[in-house]
Design an enzyme around this catalytic site. Sequence first.
Site, short mmCIF file in Angstrom:
data_model
loop_
_atom_site.label_atom_id
_atom_site.label_comp_id
_atom_site.label_asym_id
_atom_site.label_seq_id
_atom_site.Cartn_x
_atom_site.Cartn_y
_atom_site.Cartn_z
N GLU A 1 -5.03 -8.01 -3.70
CA GLU A 1 -5.41 -7.81 -2.30
C GLU A 1 -4.63 -6.66 -1.70
OE1 GLU A 1 -4.23 -9.06 2.03
OE2 GLU A 1 -3.03 -8.81 0.22
N CYS B 1 0.86 -1.19 0.00
CA CYS B 1 0.00 0.00 0.00
C CYS B 1 0.89 1.24 0.00
CB CYS B 1 -0.91 0.00 1.22
SG CYS B 1 -2.08 1.37 1.22
N ARG C 1 -9.55 -6.88 4.57
CA ARG C 1 -8.75 -6.57 3.39
C ARG C 1 -9.67 -6.34 2.20
NH1 ARG C 1 -5.65 -6.02 6.89
NH2 ARG C 1 -3.52 -6.79 7.10
#
Length: 408
Positions: A124, A81, A173
């Site tokens: 994901e 991320c 998630r």
Amino acid sequence: MQKLTVCELFAGVGGFRLGLEDTDRFKVVWSNQWEPSTKTQHASKVYEARFGAQNHSNQNIEEVPTQEIPDHDVLVGGFPCQDYSVAATLNSSKGLLGKKGVLWWSIYRILEEKKKRPQYLILENVDRLLKSPATQRGRDFAVMLKGLSDLGYAVEWRVINAAEYGFPQRRRRVFLVGHHKSSQIFKNIRENDKEQWITRNGVLATAFPVQQTRQQSTIFDFKGDLVSTSNNFNQGKTHSPFENSGLCIENIVITQKTTPSFDGPQLPLSSILLNGEVTADFYIAIDELPKWQYLKGRKKEVRTTKTGYQYQYSEGSMVFPDALDKPSRTIITGEGGKSPSRFKHVVQTAMGYRRLTPIELERLNGFPDNHTKLQGISDTKRAFFMGNALVVGVAKKIGESLISLLAD
């Protein structure tokens, strides 16, 4: 049906692979795991020990030429991320590229350069992706959806809390499933009710059912190119437009808040605990307990910075010890080690208070016992792996759902 071939990026210790190959309908033909912040590539070593070194790459994915990656049907990965903003427009055939070191753009580059693009994507990330960055809520996710749409993919997404579907860990998630325009599923989405795809008929809705409600969807489209999306999306707004479920196809976004529907058994933390097999070093000494209790307790106190500035600090209490009759809290990367911590799990047994063992952490994510056990890999590092990993059973259910839709 022939097995679908898989490319696994940001593979970690192989959570996606375990889940998908357990369905017996997927075969990983190439994988990549590279950790930029460490000299010894511990996760890659575990991956090779469990799955073999053949067709596994331990090289910075940014430096791997696309032509060295074999063609595949499905690209999967739990990518880091980061800030996904577009850095530049290049006056070349490569078009738009993002910042170097931001690994989302390696996925984009591979998809863009592949002459035969994978039919499906399963990706994901942490759920805050839908709201980041704080200065332009939702921009990062918009850049991803816009980029994938430009590359010919319809993308469905859902924020999934594993515990709400019977797994023993409360791990939230966001999962994205992409379908290339050359696939039959893309055509099905295009020709049918988009809201029904989100709530009933899609890969994620089939795998993880939601309650049928009359929740109003938000619908909007991306204006301009990818740079424009990066610069202008949701400017001046305080909230992200992306709900926990949605679909993007041909630059049109439909997003809706959904509520899980699950009536199966709930697995509590107690279901994964070892019984009488835990060594003494995982137990907390009596004189150490006050430190743990302080860190996990409610606080309202004055603190002083290094420069002498005083400020009021407060935080709420955490359950101590962790409840055994409910799914566990989320495993974090700092779970390992003996030092007292606010966020590490502590359970109370007949022998006293103790931390969770590597095997128990593996079980919380659905990995086989001792999957990460390898000479030279510390318990702290094994805990770190599980803090970064996904819940294997979630990946398996998504894979099963994709296969079932392909068979229809």
